[in-house]
Design a protein around this motif. Structure first.
Motif, mmCIF file in Angstrom:
data_model
loop_
_atom_site.group_PDB
_atom_site.id
_atom_site.type_symbol
_atom_site.label_atom_id
_atom_site.label_comp_id
_atom_site.label_asym_id
_atom_site.label_seq_id
_atom_site.Cartn_x
_atom_site.Cartn_y
_atom_site.Cartn_z
ATOM 1 N N GLU A 140 0.451 -1.383 0.154
ATOM 2 C CA GLU A 140 -0.090 0.144 0.577
ATOM 3 C C GLU A 140 0.598 1.323 0.119
ATOM 4 N N ASP A 141 2.064 1.465 0.639
ATOM 5 C CA ASP A 141 2.576 2.559 0.919
ATOM 6 C C ASP A 141 3.705 2.525 -0.909
ATOM 7 N N ALA A 142 4.095 1.120 -1.116
ATOM 8 C CA ALA A 142 4.543 1.432 -2.676
ATOM 9 C C ALA A 142 3.551 2.205 -4.044
ATOM 10 N N ARG A 143 2.239 1.905 -3.515
ATOM 11 C CA ARG A 143 1.117 1.453 -4.666
ATOM 12 C C ARG A 143 0.501 3.378 -4.106
ATOM 13 N N ARG A 144 0.945 3.970 -3.220
ATOM 14 C CA ARG A 144 0.802 5.122 -2.530
ATOM 15 C C ARG A 144 2.063 6.435 -3.613
ATOM 16 N N ALA A 161 0.594 11.148 -10.718
ATOM 17 C CA ALA A 161 -0.488 12.600 -10.510
ATOM 18 C C ALA A 161 0.264 14.262 -10.574
ATOM 19 N N VAL A 162 1.670 14.097 -10.826
ATOM 20 C CA VAL A 162 2.227 15.250 -11.128
ATOM 21 C C VAL A 162 2.025 15.253 -12.445
ATOM 22 N N ARG A 163 1.727 16.734 -13.012
ATOM 23 C CA ARG A 163 1.762 17.133 -14.288
ATOM 24 C C ARG A 163 2.709 17.084 -14.999
ATOM 25 N N SER A 196 9.801 12.036 -16.848
ATOM 26 C CA SER A 196 9.159 12.795 -17.815
ATOM 27 C C SER A 196 9.379 12.880 -19.076
ATOM 28 N N GLY A 197 8.746 13.653 -20.245
ATOM 29 C CA GLY A 197 8.867 13.701 -21.616
ATOM 30 C C GLY A 197 8.891 11.609 -21.770
ATOM 31 N N ILE A 212 6.122 11.236 0.132
ATOM 32 C CA ILE A 212 7.498 10.789 -0.784
ATOM 33 C C ILE A 212 7.297 10.403 -2.794
ATOM 34 N N GLY A 213 5.894 10.592 -3.147
ATOM 35 C CA GLY A 213 6.375 10.028 -4.203
ATOM 36 C C GLY A 213 6.178 11.412 -5.275
ATOM 37 N N ARG A 214 5.212 12.174 -4.409
ATOM 38 C CA ARG A 214 5.219 13.895 -4.912
ATOM 39 C C ARG A 214 6.576 14.583 -5.861
ATOM 40 N N ILE A 215 7.363 14.273 -4.424
ATOM 41 C CA ILE A 215 8.113 14.869 -4.239
ATOM 42 C C ILE A 215 9.327 14.299 -5.849
ATOM 43 N N ALA A 216 9.320 13.294 -5.877
ATOM 44 C CA ALA A 216 10.215 12.715 -6.865
ATOM 45 C C ALA A 216 9.357 13.364 -8.560
ATOM 46 N N GLY A 217 8.030 13.285 -8.055
ATOM 47 C CA GLY A 217 7.253 13.208 -9.475
ATOM 48 C C GLY A 217 7.899 14.739 -9.696
#
Length: 448
Positions: free
Chosen positions: A130-134, A141-143, A185-186, A212-217
C-alpha cells in the motif's frame, strides 16, 4: 534468535581453539528482509528473505584468515574452523594482526539508549504494498510525469553478535524501514528522471508515502528540457542531497588504510587546515535512531564522540586496530567488518558544522553558476586530490534558477575545494552524514 546467534559465535570460537587457532573472533548475523516493487499500478515483485550467516577469523601467530558460511550445523562449524586455521598457516605474516586487549573492549554499553531497533511488529506485506502504491500514484499525478519507473517499500531487521577469544561478547538488533520512488518525464531522447527516497529506523518516523512520491514527481518535472551549461569557471552549489559526497571524499582521504599505504592527499596534513576556519567535522556514533550509530566497533572497542576536523584543522585519522598499530597509534574504534574479510576502518555518523544561511540565500550570493543535484561517475585521484565528476542540476543566473542542465563535468582540486566550502543550514538530521548544501567558488565546468 538472539540467544541462537550468540551461541553460534561461541561454538565457532570453541571449534577454532580445537582446530589450533591461537586467537579468533566470530560474527553471526540473522536477518529478515521484505521488499515490494510497484510499477504501472500493479505489483511487480515481492520478496522475503530470512538468513543466518556466520563469519570466522582465526589467528595463528602473526597470520590470519577468514571464512564464512550460511550452514549452522556443528559439523560445518568444525570444518570452517579447520579450513580457516589451515589457511592462516599459509597466509603472509603481519605483525599488526591481533585482537584488542580485554581492558580495551566495551563493557556493558547502553544499547537501549541508541534506539537501534523499532519494537513495533514487522510490517505486513500488504502494508508495504500500500505504501509503494501510494507513492507511485502520487508521483504519477504530478503534471508532466510520463511514467513512474518503480516505487519500492522495504523492511529489514538485522541481529548481529560478535564474540572473541579475548573475552568480548556483544550484539544488538537494528531495523530499517524504507520507501523510494523513481519518476520519468518526457519520451524518447527527451526523457529525464529523478527520484526521492527515505529510510528510518522507526516506522513512525518515515514520511508519508504520498509525500515521497509527490517530491519524486516534482523533481523529475523540474528537469524537463535539460541542456548543457556554459563552459568556464563558475561557483558550484552542491545540493544537500549530494553534498555528503564531498565530505565522503575527505573521509576516504583520512581513512587509515589510505594513510598506511601513503595513497592519500591528506597523508601529511595532520594538524593543518582541510576545511575553512570555524568548521568542524564531528563523529557521533551514539545518536539515537540513526542507521550509522553503534555502541562498539567490529573489534569490540567502545565508540565515542570525537572530532575528525576541529576549527578547520585535521584532528584525527579513521583507524581500526591494524592500521593504528602500523602507524604507532591507538584505534579510533572505527573497525568495520563483513563476514568474509578482516576488519577495516570506516567512518560512521558525522556532522559538519552548519552555516547560518539557507540554500536559497547561497544561491542569491553565487549569482551565476551551477546548482548540482545529481552526480554521475567519478574520476578522483586519491593521491593528488584531482577531482572530476559528471553532474546535472540547474543553471543559476542572478541568484535564481534559470533552467535545468545535464551532461556537464565539474572539475577542480579536492583539497582546495574543501578549504573554501560555505555550508548552508539545511542538513537533514535523520541522516548518518549530516551535511548541508555546500557552495564552492571557482570550479571548472565543461558543458557546451
Amino acid at each position: 534468535m538472539s540467544d541462537q546467534i550468540e551461541s553460534l559465535t561461541h561454538a565457532l570460537l570453541d571449534a577454532a581453539r580445537k582446530a589450533g587457532a591461537e586467537a579468533a573472533d566470530a560474527l553471526a548475523v540473522s536477518e529478515t528482509a521484505l521488499g515490494i516493487d510497484m510499477r504501472g499500478g500493479a505489483l511487480e515483485q515481492a520478496e522475503r528473505a530470512e538468513s543466518v550467516e556466520l563469519g570466522l577469523r582465526v589467528m595463528v601467530g602473526p597470520r590470519q584468515a577468514c571464512v564464512s558460511a550460511s550452514d549452522t550445523r556443528p559439523e560445518t562449524l568444525a570444518e570452517m574452523a579447520a579450513r580457516a586455521v589451515a589457511m592462516a598457516r599459509e597466509a603472509p605474516e603481519d605483525p599488526t594482526v591481533g585482537l584488542a586487549g580485554l581492558d580495551e573492549v566495551a563493557r556493558d554499553p547502553d544499547i537501549a539508549a541508541l534506539e537501534l531497533a523499532d519494537p513495533a511488529p514487522e510490517p505486513d506485506p500488504a502494508a508495504l504494498e500500500e505504501d509503494a502504491r501510494r507513492a507511485e500514484a502520487a508521483a504519477a499525478a504530478v503534471r508532466g510525469v510520463s511514467q513512474v519507473d518503480v516505487a519500492s517499500a522495504g523492511y529489514e531487521r538485522r541481529r548481529t553478535h560478535l564474540a572473541a577469544t579475548n573475552g568480548f561478547s556483544g550484539g544488538y538488533t537494528r531495523t530499517r524501514r524504507s520507501l523510494s520512488c523513481v519518476a520519468i518525464s518526457g519520451t524518447g531522447t527527451d526523457m529525464e528522471r529523478d527520484w526521492n527516497a527515505e529510510s528510518r529506523t522507526f516506522q513512525t518516523d518515515l514520511p508519508d508515502a504520498a509525500e515521497i512520491g509527490r517530491i519524486a514527481g516534482e523533481r523529475t518535472v523540474a528537469r524537463a528540457g535539460a541542456r548543457r551549461p556554459k563552459t568556464g569557471a563558475y561557483p558550484v552549489l552542491y545540493d544537500e542531497r549530494i553534498a555528503g559526497s564531498l565530505i565522503g571524499h575527505l573521509l576516504s582521504a583520512v581513512n587509515g588504510t589510505a594513510i598506511v599505504r601513503g595513497a592519500s592527499w591528506a597523508r601529511d596534513l595532520m594538524g593543518q587546515a582541510v576545511l575553512p576556519a570555524g568548521l568542524s567535522l564531528i563523529e557521533e556514533p551514539h545518536r539515537p535512531r540513526i542507521l550509522g550509530s553503534r555502541p562498539f566497533d567490529a573489534e569490540g572497542l567502545p565508540t565515542s564522540r570525537r572530532a575528525l576536523v576541529e576549527d578547520g584543522l585535521l584532528a584525527g585519522w579513521i583507524l581500526d586496530l591494524g592500521t593504528a598499530r602500523k602507524l604507532g597509534l591507538h584505534s579510533s574504534a572505527n573497525a568495520n567488518r563483513g563476514l568474509t574479510a578482516p576488519p577495516a576502518p570506516a567512518a560512521g555518523n558525522v556532522t559538519l558544522t552548519p552555516g547560518d544561511k539557507s540554500r536559497d540565500a547561497l544561491l542569491a550570493e553565487m549569482g551565476t553558476g551551477l546548482l548540482v543535484t545529481s552526480m554521475i561517475g567519478s574520476t578522483i585521484n586519491p593521491t593528488t586530490g584531482d577531482y572530476s565528476r559528471g553532474a546535472s542540476g540547474f543553471w543559476v543566473e542572478n541568484g535564481e534558477i534559470a533552467y535545468p542542465v545535464n551532461e556537464c563535468t565539474v572539475a577542480g582540486s579536492l583539497p582546495e575545494m574543501l578549504r573554501r566550502i560555505v555550508p548552508a543550514n539545511d542538513a537533514r538530521h535523520h541522516l548518518s552524514r549530516r551535511v548541508p548544501s555546500l557552495l564552492v567558488e571557482g570550479l571548472t565546468l565543461a558543458g557546451e
